[in-house]
Design a protein around this motif. Structure first.
Motif, PDB file in Angstrom:
ATOM      1  N   PHE A   1      -3.537  15.516 -23.611  1.00  0.00           N
ATOM      2  CA  PHE A   1      -2.160  15.908 -23.944  1.00  0.00           C
ATOM      3  C   PHE A   1      -2.153  16.916 -25.106  1.00  0.00           C
ATOM      4  O   PHE A   1      -1.410  17.881 -25.095  1.00  0.00           O
TER       5      PHE A   1
ATOM      6  N   THR B   1       1.011  12.509 -31.104  1.00  0.00           N
ATOM      7  CA  THR B   1       1.107  12.593 -29.641  1.00  0.00           C
ATOM      8  C   THR B   1       1.658  11.292 -29.042  1.00  0.00           C
ATOM      9  O   THR B   1       2.578  11.327 -28.230  1.00  0.00           O
ATOM     10  N   LEU B   2       1.104  10.168 -29.452  1.00  0.00           N
ATOM     11  CA  LEU B   2       1.452   8.889 -28.825  1.00  0.00           C
ATOM     12  C   LEU B   2       2.487   8.104 -29.632  1.00  0.00           C
ATOM     13  O   LEU B   2       2.427   8.075 -30.870  1.00  0.00           O
ATOM     14  N   SER B   3       3.361   7.393 -28.933  1.00  0.00           N
ATOM     15  CA  SER B   3       4.267   6.446 -29.598  1.00  0.00           C
ATOM     16  C   SER B   3       3.462   5.414 -30.380  1.00  0.00           C
ATOM     17  O   SER B   3       3.837   5.013 -31.483  1.00  0.00           O
TER      18      SER B   3
ATOM     19  N   SER C   1       6.465  14.146 -28.215  1.00  0.00           N
ATOM     20  CA  SER C   1       6.091  13.509 -26.941  1.00  0.00           C
ATOM     21  C   SER C   1       6.201  12.001 -27.005  1.00  0.00           C
ATOM     22  O   SER C   1       5.657  11.314 -26.158  1.00  0.00           O
ATOM     23  N   ASN C   2       6.889  11.465 -27.990  1.00  0.00           N
ATOM     24  CA  ASN C   2       7.006  10.005 -28.144  1.00  0.00           C
ATOM     25  C   ASN C   2       8.219   9.539 -27.355  1.00  0.00           C
ATOM     26  O   ASN C   2       9.346   9.913 -27.674  1.00  0.00           O
ATOM     27  N   THR C   3       7.982   8.709 -26.349  1.00  0.00           N
ATOM     28  CA  THR C   3       9.070   8.346 -25.442  1.00  0.00           C
ATOM     29  C   THR C   3       9.359   6.851 -25.402  1.00  0.00           C
ATOM     30  O   THR C   3      10.202   6.413 -24.630  1.00  0.00           O
ATOM     31  N   ALA C   4       8.641   6.059 -26.194  1.00  0.00           N
ATOM     32  CA  ALA C   4       8.915   4.611 -26.225  1.00  0.00           C
ATOM     33  C   ALA C   4      10.270   4.367 -26.872  1.00  0.00           C
ATOM     34  O   ALA C   4      10.747   5.163 -27.682  1.00  0.00           O
TER      35      ALA C   4
ATOM     36  N   LEU D   1      -2.064   6.161 -19.507  1.00  0.00           N
ATOM     37  CA  LEU D   1      -2.240   7.524 -20.022  1.00  0.00           C
ATOM     38  C   LEU D   1      -3.047   8.331 -19.005  1.00  0.00           C
ATOM     39  O   LEU D   1      -3.352   7.842 -17.917  1.00  0.00           O
TER      40      LEU D   1
ATOM     41  N   ASN E   1       5.197   8.849 -17.699  1.00  0.00           N
ATOM     42  CA  ASN E   1       5.059  10.068 -18.491  1.00  0.00           C
ATOM     43  C   ASN E   1       3.603  10.433 -18.801  1.00  0.00           C
ATOM     44  O   ASN E   1       3.281  11.595 -19.016  1.00  0.00           O
ATOM     45  N   GLY E   2       2.724   9.439 -18.785  1.00  0.00           N
ATOM     46  CA  GLY E   2       1.308   9.707 -19.030  1.00  0.00           C
ATOM     47  C   GLY E   2       0.676  10.553 -17.945  1.00  0.00           C
ATOM     48  O   GLY E   2      -0.438  11.071 -18.099  1.00  0.00           O
TER      49      GLY E   2
ATOM     50  N   PHE F   1       4.300  18.956 -21.786  1.00  0.00           N
ATOM     51  CA  PHE F   1       3.911  18.714 -23.182  1.00  0.00           C
ATOM     52  C   PHE F   1       3.832  20.019 -23.981  1.00  0.00           C
ATOM     53  O   PHE F   1       4.041  20.024 -25.191  1.00  0.00           O
TER      54      PHE F   1
END
Ligand code: 1QQ
Length: 389
Positions: free
Chosen positions: A41, A101-103, A124-127, A227, A251-252, A302
């Motif tokens: 990503f 990048t990650l939640s 890119s955090n979607t949680a 992911l 989304n991953g 992304f």
């Protein structure tokens, strides 16, 4: 010797001419995963951010002062994200941080920036809950509550006979845990049966146990929250073991860097997006050609989201100059960070994602979403997201 002295003198002069406070570039931090599996990503995020930096500086930066992106690799875990954030905050004195990048990393690192009163824009955090971490945290990545269910609806249009569903999720990642909750609720709301739930890890490479269980359950659809590396490997193994039904990814699965992992087995996987390179708006029409020129391919979600994050920070910096009547370069760092955060939230932005609004919480509202089907090319490594009508 004389040539050397001349050279040294002119180098010194050149440095002095560029080093003064007036016109020194405005540092904007980019803390994304440039190593580990998360780099699948992060590489796209770096590309999108670089396009933004070039386009913005070509248009005069912020009132004539260029911006300068300061990249700090977060790696793939929480400790790496915390370390990158600390370096950007204290050493590089960035005005804002775009990342991580990650939640999973955001829940660990964002509180540190929030405490230090440094604005964070999540690319890119979607949680669920990321924008609510603190006053200084916002995001331009739409939460999966708004995006993920679209893919299920489209899958049902492709095959109206779907009844039994297997759900897979990586249990050691906050985003995947959040996303599977949304998927599972939507599956039930659609009147479908969740026949089984399988847990994986983002570190897994062998999915024999889960694939065997899924094949035994005889389901019509597999819905995966993983992911890119783990998800790609599991899709490959599902197909190689003979699963022929529909696969929906979360989304991953939005990174084309997943394609070399799963190869032709990824063809047909259905994924929802918050961006399409085909979006017809002025911002996207300006962004896509420059991205293509620099990287010889279409921007993926992304990349567009990273570009959008930089644009949001720069639009807000311009807003600060207008509302305070001061040059950003002349402002004290702490004063600027606070004014910048106030400008970022409660505003709307024209972006390649379309018009987006960030509310007082820093949460995004976005209007347009897409659903695509992956199509892998003959080479087994590249491919496209083909928009579903
Ligand atoms: C998150 C995500 C990932 C897929 C980003 C790469 O959505 O961690 O929130």
């Amino acid at each position: 010797m004389r040539i050397f002295v001349l050279l040294a003198a002119s180098l010194l002069f050149a440095q002095a001419a560029f080093a003064g406070p007036v016109g020194s570039p405005i540092p904007v931090g980019i803390a994304v995963g440039q190593t580990t599996n998360v780099a699948l990503f992060g590489e796209e995020q770096v590309n999108g951010a670089k396009v933004a930096e070039r386009m913005i500086n070509e248009k005069g930066g912020v009132g004539g002062t260029p911006i300068k992106l300061v990249f700090q690799d977060t790696g793939g875990d929480e400790a790496g994200a915390i370390n990158a954030f600390q370096n950007l905050i204290s050493r590089d004195k960035v005005v804002a941080i775009i990342g991580p990048t990650l939640s999973q990393q955001a829940f660990a690192a964002n509180p540190i920036a929030n405490q230090a009163k440094v604005p964070v824009v999540g690319p890119s955090n979607t949680a669920k809950g990321v924008a609510q971490i603190g006053e200084y945290v916002s995001r331009i990545s739409a939460p999966m509550t708004l995006v993920a269910p679209n893919a299920l609806k489209r899958a049902l249009a492709v095959n109206p006979n779907i009844k039994n569903v297997a759900v897979v999720y990586a249990q050691d990642d906050a985003f995947n845990v959040s996303e599977t909750g949304i998927f599972q609720e939507a599956i039930k709301d659609m009147g479908l049966n969740i026949a089984l739930v399988q847990k994986t890890s983002v570190k897994d490479t062998d999915f024999t146990t889960q694939v065997t269980a899924i094949l035994g359950a005889g389901v019509d659809m597999v819905v995966m929250s993983c992911l890119a590396a783990d998800g790609g490997n599991m899709v490959k193994q599902l197909r190689q073991f003979g699963y022929g039904g529909i696969i929906v990814g979360g989304n991953g699965f939005n990174s084309p860097n997943m394609y070399p992992v799963c190869g032709k087995e990824c063809t047909g996987v259905i994924v929802a997006q918050a961006y399409s390179p085909k979006a017809d708006n002025a911002e996207n029409n300006a962004f896509v050609p420059v991205f293509k020129e620099m990287f010889k391919k279409d921007p993926a979600q992304f990349s567009a989201q990273a570009y959008t994050s930089v644009k949001v920070v720069v639009d807000a910096l311009n807003e600060v100059e207008q509302s305070t009547g001061k040059k950003v370069a002349d402002m004290d760092t702490a004063e600027l960070r606070t004014a910048l955060n106030a400008a970022i939230i409660s505003s709307s932005y024209e972006t390649p994602l379309g018009e987006i609004v960030l509310d007082a919480d820093g949460e995004i509202t976005q209007k347009t979403f897409y659903v695509s089907q992956i199509k892998i090319a003959e080479d087994g490594k590249t491919g496209i997201m083909e928009l579903l009508p």
